[in-house]
Design a protein around this motif. Structure first.
Motif, PDB file in Angstrom:
ATOM      1  N   PRO A  11       1.641  -8.866  -1.974  1.00 39.13           N
ATOM      2  CA  PRO A  11       0.337  -9.311  -1.483  1.00 39.13           C
ATOM      3  C   PRO A  11       0.109  -8.873  -0.037  1.00 39.13           C
ATOM      4  O   PRO A  11       1.030  -8.383   0.629  1.00 39.13           O
ATOM      5  N   ASP A  12      -1.096  -9.060   0.426  1.00 38.84           N
ATOM      6  CA  ASP A  12      -1.445  -8.707   1.807  1.00 38.84           C
ATOM      7  C   ASP A  12      -0.563  -9.471   2.790  1.00 38.84           C
ATOM      8  O   ASP A  12      -0.269 -10.650   2.588  1.00 38.84           O
ATOM      9  N   GLY A  13      -0.147  -8.777   3.854  1.00 36.67           N
ATOM     10  CA  GLY A  13       0.532  -9.431   4.960  1.00 36.67           C
ATOM     11  C   GLY A  13       1.997  -9.754   4.763  1.00 36.67           C
ATOM     12  O   GLY A  13       2.516 -10.664   5.399  1.00 36.67           O
ATOM     13  N   VAL A  14       2.695  -9.017   3.913  1.00 37.52           N
ATOM     14  CA  VAL A  14       4.122  -9.300   3.675  1.00 37.52           C
ATOM     15  C   VAL A  14       5.042  -8.211   4.216  1.00 37.52           C
ATOM     16  O   VAL A  14       6.219  -8.166   3.878  1.00 37.52           O
ATOM     17  N   GLY A  15       4.511  -7.310   5.029  1.00 36.91           N
ATOM     18  CA  GLY A  15       5.343  -6.326   5.710  1.00 36.91           C
ATOM     19  C   GLY A  15       5.507  -4.986   5.018  1.00 36.91           C
ATOM     20  O   GLY A  15       6.354  -4.191   5.429  1.00 36.91           O
ATOM     21  N   LYS A  16       4.698  -4.692   4.018  1.00 37.08           N
ATOM     22  CA  LYS A  16       4.813  -3.411   3.299  1.00 37.08           C
ATOM     23  C   LYS A  16       4.617  -2.225   4.250  1.00 37.08           C
ATOM     24  O   LYS A  16       5.474  -1.347   4.328  1.00 37.08           O
ATOM     25  N   THR A  17       3.503  -2.223   4.945  1.00 41.04           N
ATOM     26  CA  THR A  17       3.165  -1.091   5.805  1.00 41.04           C
ATOM     27  C   THR A  17       4.135  -0.972   6.969  1.00 41.04           C
ATOM     28  O   THR A  17       4.531   0.137   7.342  1.00 41.04           O
ATOM     29  N   THR A  18       4.554  -2.090   7.527  1.00 36.92           N
ATOM     30  CA  THR A  18       5.539  -2.065   8.616  1.00 36.92           C
ATOM     31  C   THR A  18       6.834  -1.420   8.145  1.00 36.92           C
ATOM     32  O   THR A  18       7.402  -0.563   8.826  1.00 36.92           O
ATOM     33  N   LEU A  19       7.297  -1.815   6.979  1.00 34.95           N
ATOM     34  CA  LEU A  19       8.532  -1.266   6.419  1.00 34.95           C
ATOM     35  C   LEU A  19       8.369   0.221   6.099  1.00 34.95           C
ATOM     36  O   LEU A  19       9.239   1.041   6.414  1.00 34.95           O
ATOM     37  N   ILE A  20       7.249   0.591   5.512  1.00 33.25           N
ATOM     38  CA  ILE A  20       6.981   1.998   5.204  1.00 33.25           C
ATOM     39  C   ILE A  20       6.981   2.834   6.481  1.00 33.25           C
ATOM     40  O   ILE A  20       7.583   3.907   6.530  1.00 33.25           O
ATOM     41  N   ASN A  21       6.297   2.349   7.513  1.00 35.86           N
ATOM     42  CA  ASN A  21       6.241   3.091   8.778  1.00 35.86           C
ATOM     43  C   ASN A  21       7.620   3.267   9.377  1.00 35.86           C
ATOM     44  O   ASN A  21       7.917   4.318   9.959  1.00 35.86           O
ATOM     45  N   TYR A  22       8.472   2.282   9.237  1.00 36.97           N
ATOM     46  CA  TYR A  22       9.840   2.382   9.751  1.00 36.97           C
ATOM     47  C   TYR A  22      10.607   3.483   9.018  1.00 36.97           C
ATOM     48  O   TYR A  22      11.289   4.301   9.637  1.00 36.97           O
TER      49      TYR A  22
END
Length: 191
Positions: A11-22
């Protein structure tokens, strides 16, 4: 070079994009990022993006997909009358490439829901209330939800080799360890 497909779901806001960017930062130009959102024809969108991901993987890229067919399986019950298509053919097409699914689903669902409400006050969020979506993601990971769709047939996802869970509340402070675990599992799943 790691030619694999990794699909990040949750769901929205669970760190997907942050983890992907890392992860993307380490692999640089060897990584190919795809961010999928709502489209008027979800079946066509997901099928075309799956084909494109396979093409990029075959060119030697680590393909990182931010949302794919599982989002349609979870979000559609809240915002429509259910999935707009049967996801089985797309899942099977991708399975030939042995992708890894990273299920971004913290155990503390009340904290996820509150986090979304806080984020909504700070920035634009596409959905006003995602409480039921959070529950669906949680139910698919830990046990069968009360829905009859393709994703439910795969549940519980925690028992599948090609799914791994990320909990931003427990693991968000150790992204290097999480990244290594994901890459190791992606290699293992592909064998």
């Amino acid at each position: 070079m790691l030619a694999r497909i990794i699909i990040f779901e949750g769901p929205d806001g669970v760190g997907k994009t942050t983890l992907i960017n890392y992860i993307k930062e380490e692999f640089g130009k060897d990584a190919y990022y795809m961010h999928l959102r709502v489209h008027k024809n979800m079946k066509l969108w997901h099928k075309a993006s799956a084909r494109h991901a396979i093409k990029m993987k075959n060119r030697g890229k680590l393909v990182l997909i931010d949302r794919h067919w599982p989002s349609e399986q979870c979000y559609s019950y809240i915002y429509r009358n259910g999935p707009s298509y049967n996801a089985a053919p797309i899942y099977e097409m991708l399975q030939k490439e042995r992708p890894l699914y990273v299920w971004c689903c913290p155990e503390d669902v009340s904290r996820v829901k509150e986090n979304h409400r806080i984020n909504k006050e700070k920035r634009h969020e596409e959905y006003d209330n995602i409480d039921k979506v959070v529950d669906f993601y949680y139910q698919h990971w830990f046990g069968k939800p009360g829905r009859n769709n393709f994703l439910s047939k795969l549940s519980p996802l925690r028992e599948r080799d090609n799914f791994i869970r990320y909990d931003m509340f427990k693991d968000g402070h150790k992204l290097e360890d999480v990244k290594e675990k994901i890459i190791e599992r992606a290699v293992t799943v592909a064998l």
